[in-house]
Design a protein around this motif. Structure first.
Motif, mmCIF file in Angstrom:
data_model
loop_
_atom_site.group_PDB
_atom_site.id
_atom_site.type_symbol
_atom_site.label_atom_id
_atom_site.label_comp_id
_atom_site.label_asym_id
_atom_site.label_seq_id
_atom_site.Cartn_x
_atom_site.Cartn_y
_atom_site.Cartn_z
ATOM 1 N N THR A 2 0.831 -1.194 0.000
ATOM 2 C CA THR A 2 0.000 0.000 0.000
ATOM 3 C C THR A 2 0.869 1.250 0.000
ATOM 4 O O THR A 2 1.992 1.222 0.467
ATOM 5 N N THR A 3 0.349 2.298 -0.567
ATOM 6 C CA THR A 3 1.109 3.544 -0.606
ATOM 7 C C THR A 3 0.331 4.668 0.049
ATOM 8 O O THR A 3 0.606 5.824 -0.184
ATOM 9 N N ARG A 4 -0.629 4.319 0.856
ATOM 10 C CA ARG A 4 -1.420 5.344 1.520
ATOM 11 C C ARG A 4 -0.668 5.902 2.713
ATOM 12 O O ARG A 4 -0.308 5.171 3.634
ATOM 13 N N LEU A 5 -0.426 7.178 2.660
ATOM 14 C CA LEU A 5 0.227 7.877 3.768
ATOM 15 C C LEU A 5 -0.387 9.264 3.851
ATOM 16 O O LEU A 5 -0.368 10.017 2.872
ATOM 17 N N GLU A 23 1.262 4.127 5.934
ATOM 18 C CA GLU A 23 2.466 3.365 5.679
ATOM 19 C C GLU A 23 3.486 4.204 4.912
ATOM 20 O O GLU A 23 3.155 4.810 3.901
ATOM 21 N N LEU A 24 4.701 4.195 5.413
ATOM 22 C CA LEU A 24 5.804 4.927 4.786
ATOM 23 C C LEU A 24 6.672 3.909 4.060
ATOM 24 O O LEU A 24 7.404 3.142 4.681
ATOM 25 N N ASP A 25 6.540 3.882 2.735
ATOM 26 C CA ASP A 25 7.293 2.932 1.931
ATOM 27 C C ASP A 25 7.956 3.653 0.768
ATOM 28 O O ASP A 25 7.962 4.884 0.718
ATOM 29 N N SER A 28 5.255 6.007 -1.096
ATOM 30 C CA SER A 28 4.741 7.116 -0.294
ATOM 31 C C SER A 28 5.871 8.010 0.203
ATOM 32 O O SER A 28 5.695 9.209 0.378
ATOM 33 N N ARG A 31 6.544 10.719 -2.074
ATOM 34 C CA ARG A 31 5.557 11.790 -1.977
ATOM 35 C C ARG A 31 5.784 12.619 -0.714
ATOM 36 O O ARG A 31 5.446 13.795 -0.673
ATOM 37 N N LEU A 32 6.352 12.010 0.315
ATOM 38 C CA LEU A 32 6.642 12.732 1.557
ATOM 39 C C LEU A 32 7.866 13.625 1.416
ATOM 40 O O LEU A 32 7.921 14.709 1.994
#
Length: 116
Positions: A2-5, A23-25, A28, A31-32
């Motif tokens: 998942t890439t939801r952050l 989740e920080l992967d 994501s 994007r952060l």
């Protein structure tokens, strides 16, 4: 994967609070990165990161946090983390990086450590 952050930023008089939820992967994290870069470029180098809602962090997310930590310290600031638990705590412990960060059990504890 998942890439939801979700990232929330709140500027206070003595610090900037960055809240991460999800989740920080590798995806994501990319994007952060611009959000953190913008904060540092604007001179916000006193950061408190609330990781209470962070369910996962992979090696790329950890690298981003380490880079941010190094940049704020170099600029005379700090990166304090609160609510480090679960998988995030495990990855910091296993990699030996738990001691590299200023980590507080709760957000109120981290905020109490911030002085003018």
């Amino acid at each position: 994967m998942t890439t939801r952050l979700a990232v929330t930023v709140r500027h206070e008089a003595t610090h900037t609070l960055v809240t991460l939820t999800g989740e920080l992967d590798v995806i994501s994290g990319e994007r952060l990165r611009p959000a953190l870069d913008k904060l540092l470029d604007e001179g916000h180098t006193r950061l408190v990161l609330d990781a209470t809602g962070l369910g996962f962090c992979d090696s790329m997310g950890l690298r981003l946090l380490l880079e941010t930590h190094d940049r704020v310290v170099e600029a005379g600031g700090f990166l304090k983390m609160a609510g480090v638990d679960g998988a995030f705590r495990r990855i910091l412990t296993v990699t030996g990086l738990y001691a590299a960060f200023s980590i507080y059990e709760t957000l109120p504890d981290a905020l109490a450590s911030v002085t003018d």
